[in-house]
Design a protein around this motif. Structure first.
Motif, PDB file in Angstrom:
ATOM      1  N   LEU A  28      -2.664   6.602 -11.528  1.00  0.00           N
ATOM      2  CA  LEU A  28      -2.696   5.139 -11.488  1.00  0.00           C
ATOM      3  C   LEU A  28      -1.418   4.582 -10.873  1.00  0.00           C
ATOM      4  N   LEU A  29      -0.274   5.134 -11.241  1.00  0.00           N
ATOM      5  CA  LEU A  29       0.993   4.687 -10.658  1.00  0.00           C
ATOM      6  C   LEU A  29       1.014   4.927  -9.149  1.00  0.00           C
ATOM      7  N   ALA A  30       0.514   6.097  -8.728  1.00  0.00           N
ATOM      8  CA  ALA A  30       0.456   6.391  -7.293  1.00  0.00           C
ATOM      9  C   ALA A  30      -0.449   5.396  -6.573  1.00  0.00           C
ATOM     10  N   ALA A  31      -1.581   5.057  -7.188  1.00  0.00           N
ATOM     11  CA  ALA A  31      -2.507   4.102  -6.576  1.00  0.00           C
ATOM     12  C   ALA A  31      -1.885   2.714  -6.473  1.00  0.00           C
ATOM     13  N   LEU A  32      -1.198   2.284  -7.522  1.00  0.00           N
ATOM     14  CA  LEU A  32      -0.563   0.970  -7.503  1.00  0.00           C
ATOM     15  C   LEU A  32       0.561   0.914  -6.469  1.00  0.00           C
ATOM     16  N   LEU A  33       1.296   2.008  -6.342  1.00  0.00           N
ATOM     17  CA  LEU A  33       2.355   2.052  -5.334  1.00  0.00           C
ATOM     18  C   LEU A  33       1.758   2.013  -3.931  1.00  0.00           C
ATOM     19  N   LEU A  34       0.653   2.707  -3.726  1.00  0.00           N
ATOM     20  CA  LEU A  34      -0.023   2.664  -2.431  1.00  0.00           C
ATOM     21  C   LEU A  34      -0.527   1.255  -2.141  1.00  0.00           C
ATOM     22  N   LEU A  35      -1.052   0.582  -3.159  1.00  0.00           N
ATOM     23  CA  LEU A  35      -1.530  -0.789  -2.996  1.00  0.00           C
ATOM     24  C   LEU A  35      -0.381  -1.722  -2.622  1.00  0.00           C
ATOM     25  N   TRP A  36       0.784  -1.465  -3.202  1.00  0.00           N
ATOM     26  CA  TRP A  36       1.956  -2.320  -2.957  1.00  0.00           C
ATOM     27  C   TRP A  36       2.568  -2.070  -1.585  1.00  0.00           C
ATOM     28  N   THR A  37       2.724  -0.795  -1.226  1.00  0.00           N
ATOM     29  CA  THR A  37       3.399  -0.473   0.041  1.00  0.00           C
ATOM     30  C   THR A  37       2.471  -0.635   1.242  1.00  0.00           C
ATOM     31  N   GLY A  38       1.166  -0.420   1.033  1.00  0.00           N
ATOM     32  CA  GLY A  38       0.215  -0.631   2.104  1.00  0.00           C
ATOM     33  C   GLY A  38       0.210   0.460   3.167  1.00  0.00           C
ATOM     34  N   PRO A  39      -0.166   0.142   4.408  1.00  0.00           N
ATOM     35  CA  PRO A  39      -0.385   1.138   5.451  1.00  0.00           C
ATOM     36  C   PRO A  39       0.819   2.017   5.764  1.00  0.00           C
ATOM     37  N   SER A  40       2.035   1.546   5.481  1.00  0.00           N
ATOM     38  CA  SER A  40       3.216   2.368   5.805  1.00  0.00           C
ATOM     39  C   SER A  40       3.201   3.704   5.075  1.00  0.00           C
ATOM     40  N   ALA A  41       2.481   3.779   3.948  1.00  0.00           N
ATOM     41  CA  ALA A  41       2.425   5.027   3.192  1.00  0.00           C
ATOM     42  C   ALA A  41       1.414   6.015   3.763  1.00  0.00           C
ATOM     43  N   MET A  42       0.590   5.573   4.729  1.00  0.00           N
ATOM     44  CA  MET A  42      -0.444   6.449   5.281  1.00  0.00           C
ATOM     45  C   MET A  42      -0.202   6.795   6.740  1.00  0.00           C
ATOM     46  N   VAL A  43       0.907   6.319   7.283  1.00  0.00           N
ATOM     47  CA  VAL A  43       1.182   6.532   8.711  1.00  0.00           C
ATOM     48  C   VAL A  43       1.745   7.922   8.965  1.00  0.00           C
ATOM     49  N   SER A  44       2.642   8.376   8.101  1.00  0.00           N
ATOM     50  CA  SER A  44       3.327   9.644   8.298  1.00  0.00           C
ATOM     51  C   SER A  44       3.695  10.247   6.951  1.00  0.00           C
ATOM     52  N   ARG A  45       3.768  11.561   6.888  1.00  0.00           N
ATOM     53  CA  ARG A  45       4.179  12.236   5.656  1.00  0.00           C
ATOM     54  C   ARG A  45       5.666  12.077   5.387  1.00  0.00           C
ATOM     55  N   TRP A  46       6.423  11.555   6.356  1.00  0.00           N
ATOM     56  CA  TRP A  46       7.877  11.507   6.234  1.00  0.00           C
ATOM     57  C   TRP A  46       8.397  10.158   5.748  1.00  0.00           C
ATOM     58  N   THR A  47       7.567   9.164   5.580  1.00  0.00           N
ATOM     59  CA  THR A  47       8.067   7.868   5.124  1.00  0.00           C
ATOM     60  C   THR A  47       8.388   7.922   3.633  1.00  0.00           C
ATOM     61  N   ALA A  48       9.300   7.059   3.201  1.00  0.00           N
ATOM     62  CA  ALA A  48       9.708   7.044   1.792  1.00  0.00           C
ATOM     63  C   ALA A  48       8.538   6.756   0.853  1.00  0.00           C
TER      64      ALA A  48
END
Length: 440
Positions: A28-48
């Motif tokens: 759930l925490l991972a999902a909420l963080l993905l919801l908050w950060t948005g597409p930047s978390a899915m662009v590359s494996r190297w982003t924070a």
């Protein structure tokens, strides 16, 4: 592998339960963080954000759930207990949870000082778990149950892989703190040993036991149970050695080893899917659906990896989604619907000397119709995450929302089981008081 289990060897219910319950919280925490950060978390494996979400999943969810499942399955399936199970469970859970949160905060805030603290906490948790398991394997080696060798071989290799993963992770934490140069080779090794070694080999070993018993299938073929886990470990070792060998054909050797690792994963996925498809109960229950999803996701890693090495684009995020969420989390989510109800039922009735109607049956604790409703948001979340890894701008928020719904639904189902457990304990106490009351 033996079908008969020694349930009298089960540890206290708090030992596996606290670790299992923490897993969906971190999803759930991972999902909420993905919801908050948005597409930047899915662009590359190297982003924070990607690194933070990945470790919330791998450490907070996968490692926690697998440690809990292992501490339950080992004693009942093999006769081996980890040392000091109550303190080990509490200590590993506390250090692992806190260390994961601090590590994620370090990635998101870019505060170098958080990485050494996270390394100490996480290194302490994983070292504690490894030593407790190694000590138990040694101390109880003479009372190992017959037919337990296959799962024990997998556990031993998985624990060594965990130690390697932790050691590399500590070095990478030092690099993020600015104490060492950051190496992508070491990052790749960390991911390989963590995902294929620790997660992969341990899930393979647990599948040898839980698939035939809980899914009522035939046993795994002997050549699989005897050689698959050692083969994956040897191939990971060879890949590591080749990375530092400096050979003129290093690239070719590395690709050949990677193909063999891929073939091992495909073999396991194919055999497991075939066992599930030909199970003795033709109607698939919810756990069967989760396991089938897990095996399809593992098999799907093969064409995606071939696309990756062909140079047609970067598909590492897609591979991560398929392996971490599709393969590992699907299997663990499904197993929870077998392990948690059985744990609660067993600890309700294990000390009873008379049969009581107030004791719920295993299937009543989390009915399959209830569990099945959570499978569909999980499947939707997985499909959206795969799609979002290819089209981040369009689908990331939808994928995050679906994943959050799935995690919340799982937590709600587990909470319902715990409420039923507490209510049944009260009713059992009242029934026993009535049954033993003296006649007036």
């Amino acid at each position: 592998m033996q079908r008969a289990l020694s349930f009298n060897s089960s540890p206290d219910i708090s030992v596996p339960l606290r670790l299992l319950l923490g897993a969906p919280v971190f999803v759930l925490l991972a999902a909420l963080l993905l919801l908050w950060t948005g597409p930047s978390a899915m662009v590359s494996r190297w982003t924070a954000p990607t690194l933070a979400i990945t470790h919330l999943f791998t450490l907070g969810a996968l490692a926690s759930a697998m440690a809990g499942a292992m501490m339950q399955i080992l004693p009942v399936a093999t006769g081996i207990n980890v040392l000091a199970p109550r303190s080990t469970s509490a200590g590993v859970h506390g250090l692992l949870s806190l260390g994961t949160l601090i590590l994620a905060a370090g990635f998101l805030s870019d505060r170098a000082g958080l990485f050494p603290l996270a390394a100490v906490l996480l290194g302490g948790a994983l070292l504690w778990l490894a030593l407790a398991c190694a000590g138990g394997l040694w101390q109880y080696r003479k009372q190992t149950t017959k037919g337990a060798s296959e799962i024990l071989v997998a556990v031993r290799f998985a624990m060594v892989a965990l130690a390697v993963t932790a050691a590399i992770g500590v070095g990478l934490a030092a690099a993020w703190a600015g104490w060492l140069p950051l190496s992508r080779h070491m990052t790749n090794l960390h991911a390989g040993w963590g995902l294929l070694g620790w997660v992969g080999i341990l899930l393979v070993g647990m599948a040898y036991q839980v698939i035939p018993i809980f899914q009522v299938t035939e046993l795994y073929p002997k050549f699989i149970t005897r050689w698959l886990a050692p083969a994956i470990f040897v191939l990971l070792t060879a890949f590591t050695v080749n990375l530092f060998a400096g050979s003129s054909i290093q690239w070719e050797i590395g690709r050949a080893i990677a193909v063999l690792l891929l073939a091992a994963c495909l073999l396991f996925a194919t055999v497991t899917f075939q066992l599930l498809w030909t199970r003795k109960r033709p109607q698939a229950d919810t756990t069967t659906l989760f396991w089938r999803t897990s095996m399809i996701s593992l098999a799907a890693c093969a064409p995606v990896w071939l696309l990756q090495i062909s140079g047609h684009g970067d598909f590492t995020v897609t591979l991560g989604v398929l392996f971490i969420v599709g393969f590992a989390w699907s299997a663990i989510n499904g197993m929870m619907y077998k392990i948690i109800p059985f744990l609660l039922w067993y600890h309700l009735q294990k000390d009873l000397t008379i049969a009581l109607r107030v004791v719920p049956k295993v299937k009543q604790i989390i009915p399959d119709t209830t569990a099945a409703k959570q499978f569909w948001p999980h499947l939707l979340a997985l499909l959206l995450l795969v799609a979002a890894s290819l089209r981040p701008m369009l689908l990331t928020h939808a994928a995050a929302l679906a994943l959050a719904v799935s995690a919340l639904w799982l937590l709600w189902n587990i909470a319902g089981a715990l409420r039923l457990f507490r209510r049944a304990k009260l009713e059992i106490g009242e029934a026993l008081a009535t049954a033993t009351a003296p006649w007036k």
